[in-house]
Design a protein around this motif. Structure first.
Motif, PDB file in Angstrom:
ATOM      1  N   THR A  38       0.858  -1.184   0.000  1.00 36.71           N
ATOM      2  CA  THR A  38       0.000   0.000   0.000  1.00 36.71           C
ATOM      3  C   THR A  38       0.893   1.233   0.000  1.00 36.71           C
ATOM      4  OG1 THR A  38      -0.135  -0.007   2.411  1.00 36.71           O
ATOM      5  CG2 THR A  38      -1.897  -1.137   1.218  1.00 36.71           C
ATOM      6  N   GLN A  46       4.348  -2.788   3.353  1.00 43.72           N
ATOM      7  CA  GLN A  46       3.951  -4.174   3.114  1.00 43.72           C
ATOM      8  C   GLN A  46       4.127  -4.943   4.413  1.00 43.72           C
ATOM      9  OE1 GLN A  46       6.235  -6.642   0.379  1.00 43.72           O
ATOM     10  NE2 GLN A  46       4.411  -7.862  -0.072  1.00 43.72           N
ATOM     11  N   SER A 143      -1.673  -1.574   8.138  1.00 46.95           N
ATOM     12  CA  SER A 143      -1.170  -2.554   7.184  1.00 46.95           C
ATOM     13  C   SER A 143      -1.125  -3.946   7.818  1.00 46.95           C
ATOM     14  CB  SER A 143       0.224  -2.139   6.698  1.00 46.95           C
ATOM     15  OG  SER A 143       0.765  -3.117   5.848  1.00 46.95           O
TER      16      SER A 143
END
Length: 160
Positions: A38, A46, A143
């Motif tokens: 992202t 990540q 995340s």
């Protein structure tokens, strides 16, 4: 001991569903789950996690991620784990910021608040040139949380 291993493997099978995210095997029973990358304000994130069955698994996981061609070039590989030994019932936990001040503690606290044991998580961040300030903690934890939830961890049945 074999009974405990079977119980852990059965729990793993019940948690991990058919999620279309990258999976990497490093041993017969060790699988690293990776999130999509992202991008937030030009920084890339990540997440990676593994279900751990022993303290040795943590080091295997960490060295695999850190020596990965792409992850080795990350500005930071923020790390946290929680492991409850099935024999002694001792809870082990630790974290590492990898130069991203306070990020490891925030990641470890998120895992604790999600009430997840027996996982190790690394969030790789590639700096994009814009200082994120305290928002970086939100991006790092989101995340990791999204990846863990995609695999059935930390979900509450009463969540709407």
């Amino acid at each position: 001991l074999k009974l405990i291993d079977n119980q852990i493997n059965n729990n793993i099978d019940s948690v991990i569903s058919n999620v279309d995210l990258p999976v990497q095997s490093i041993d017969n029973n060790l699988h690293i789950y990776h999130s999509e990358i992202t991008i937030e304000k030009k920084s890339s994130f990540q997440s990676h996690f593994i279900i751990i069955q022993s303290l040795d698994d943590i080091q295997k996981f960490r060295s695999t991620i850190i020596t990965d061609k792409r992850c080795s070039k990350a500005t930071h590989n923020i790390f946290a784990y929680r492991f409850q030994c099935p024999i002694t019932n001792i809870l082990y936990h630790d974290c590492d910021d990898d130069g991203e001040t306070a990020a490891g503690k925030r990641l470890a606290e998120m895992i604790r608040l999600m009430n997840i044991n027996n996982v190790a998580v690394i969030v790789s961040r590639w700096f994009g040139g814009i200082l994120l300030g305290p928002d970086r903690f939100k991006y790092i934890c989101n995340s990791a949380r999204k990846l863990l939830e995609a695999h059935g961890f930390g979900l509450k049945s009463d969540r709407k």
